[in-house]
Motif scaffolding. Structure first.
Motif, PDB file in Angstrom:
ATOM      1  N   ASP A   1       0.878  -1.167   0.000  1.00 32.52           N
ATOM      2  CA  ASP A   1       0.000   0.000   0.000  1.00 32.52           C
ATOM      3  C   ASP A   1       0.915   1.217   0.000  1.00 32.52           C
ATOM      4  O   ASP A   1       1.442   1.592   1.042  1.00 32.52           O
ATOM      5  CB  ASP A   1      -0.917  -0.014   1.221  1.00 32.52           C
ATOM      6  N   ASN A   2       1.107   1.789  -1.168  1.00 30.46           N
ATOM      7  CA  ASN A   2       2.058   2.908  -1.288  1.00 30.46           C
ATOM      8  C   ASN A   2       1.652   4.107  -0.437  1.00 30.46           C
ATOM      9  O   ASN A   2       2.502   4.781   0.135  1.00 30.46           O
ATOM     10  CB  ASN A   2       2.177   3.333  -2.747  1.00 30.46           C
ATOM     11  N   ALA A   3       0.372   4.352  -0.347  1.00 32.63           N
ATOM     12  CA  ALA A   3      -0.102   5.519   0.396  1.00 32.63           C
ATOM     13  C   ALA A   3       0.210   5.411   1.885  1.00 32.63           C
ATOM     14  O   ALA A   3       0.429   6.409   2.567  1.00 32.63           O
ATOM     15  CB  ALA A   3      -1.594   5.700   0.190  1.00 32.63           C
ATOM     16  N   LYS A   4       0.224   4.174   2.382  1.00 28.51           N
ATOM     17  CA  LYS A   4       0.447   3.952   3.804  1.00 28.51           C
ATOM     18  C   LYS A   4       1.866   3.465   4.106  1.00 28.51           C
ATOM     19  O   LYS A   4       2.190   3.242   5.271  1.00 28.51           O
ATOM     20  CB  LYS A   4      -0.552   2.924   4.340  1.00 28.51           C
ATOM     21  N   ASP A   5       2.676   3.278   3.065  1.00 29.45           N
ATOM     22  CA  ASP A   5       4.029   2.727   3.255  1.00 29.45           C
ATOM     23  C   ASP A   5       3.969   1.397   4.002  1.00 29.45           C
ATOM     24  O   ASP A   5       4.732   1.159   4.944  1.00 29.45           O
ATOM     25  CB  ASP A   5       4.923   3.715   4.006  1.00 29.45           C
ATOM     26  N   MET A   6       3.052   0.565   3.565  1.00 29.76           N
ATOM     27  CA  MET A   6       2.865  -0.738   4.203  1.00 29.76           C
ATOM     28  C   MET A   6       3.089  -1.854   3.182  1.00 29.76           C
ATOM     29  O   MET A   6       2.738  -1.728   2.008  1.00 29.76           O
ATOM     30  CB  MET A   6       1.450  -0.869   4.756  1.00 29.76           C
TER      31      MET A   6
END
Length: 120
Positions: free
Chosen positions: A72-77
Motif C-alpha cells: 500500500d504505497n499511500a500507507k508505506d505498508m
C-alpha cells in the motif's frame, strides 16, 4: 528507513496469517521490499519481494501459490498473506528493503522479526 513487522502468531496447519510491515523514514529511497524468514538452525531465506513502483512480485518456490505479497504505497505498508500454512513455514519472518531492483540482491534495511509458528 525503519521497518516494523507484526502479525505473527501460533496457528494450525492449513490456517492463514497476514503479516504487516510498516516502513517509515526515507521510504522514497527504497525500491524493493522483501520478506525473509529464518527457522532455528537454518539460514535466513528469501520468501517474497515486491517493487513499490510497479508492484511486480517475486516468490520463493516453496511459497509460490500459497503466499501473496502486496503493498500500500499511500500507507508505506507491505503485507504477506500466508495461506495453507505448514509446519515447515514456522520461522521468524523479517521485513527488509532495498534501494535497488530485486535482481541486484541488495538489501539495505532490515526490520525486527515476527515469529510464526505452525502446529501440526
Amino acid at each position: 528507513v525503519q521497518l516494523q513487522a507484526c502479525g505473527g502468531g501460533l496457528v494450525q496447519t492449513g490456517d492463514s496469517l497476514r503479516l504487516s510491515c510498516a516502513a517509515s523514514g526515507r521510504t522514497r529511497s527504497t525500491y524493493t521490499m522483501y520478506w525473509f524468514r529464518q527457522a532455528p538452525g537454518k539460514e535466513r531465506e528469501f520468501v517474497a519481494a515486491i517493487t513499490w513502483s510497479s508492484g511486480t512480485t517475486y516468490y520463493a518456490d516453496s511459497v509460490k501459490g500459497r503466499f501473496t505479497i502486496s503493498r500500500d504505497n499511500a500507507k508505506d505498508m507491505v503485507y504477506l498473506l500466508m495461506n495453507s500454512l505448514k509446519p515447515d513455514d514456522s520461522a521468524v519472518y523479517y521485513c527488509a528493503a532495498g534501494t535497488r531492483p530485486y535482481y541486484s540482491g541488495n538489501i539495505d534495511y532490515w526490520g525486527k522479526g515476527t515469529q510464526v509458528t505452525v502446529s501440526s
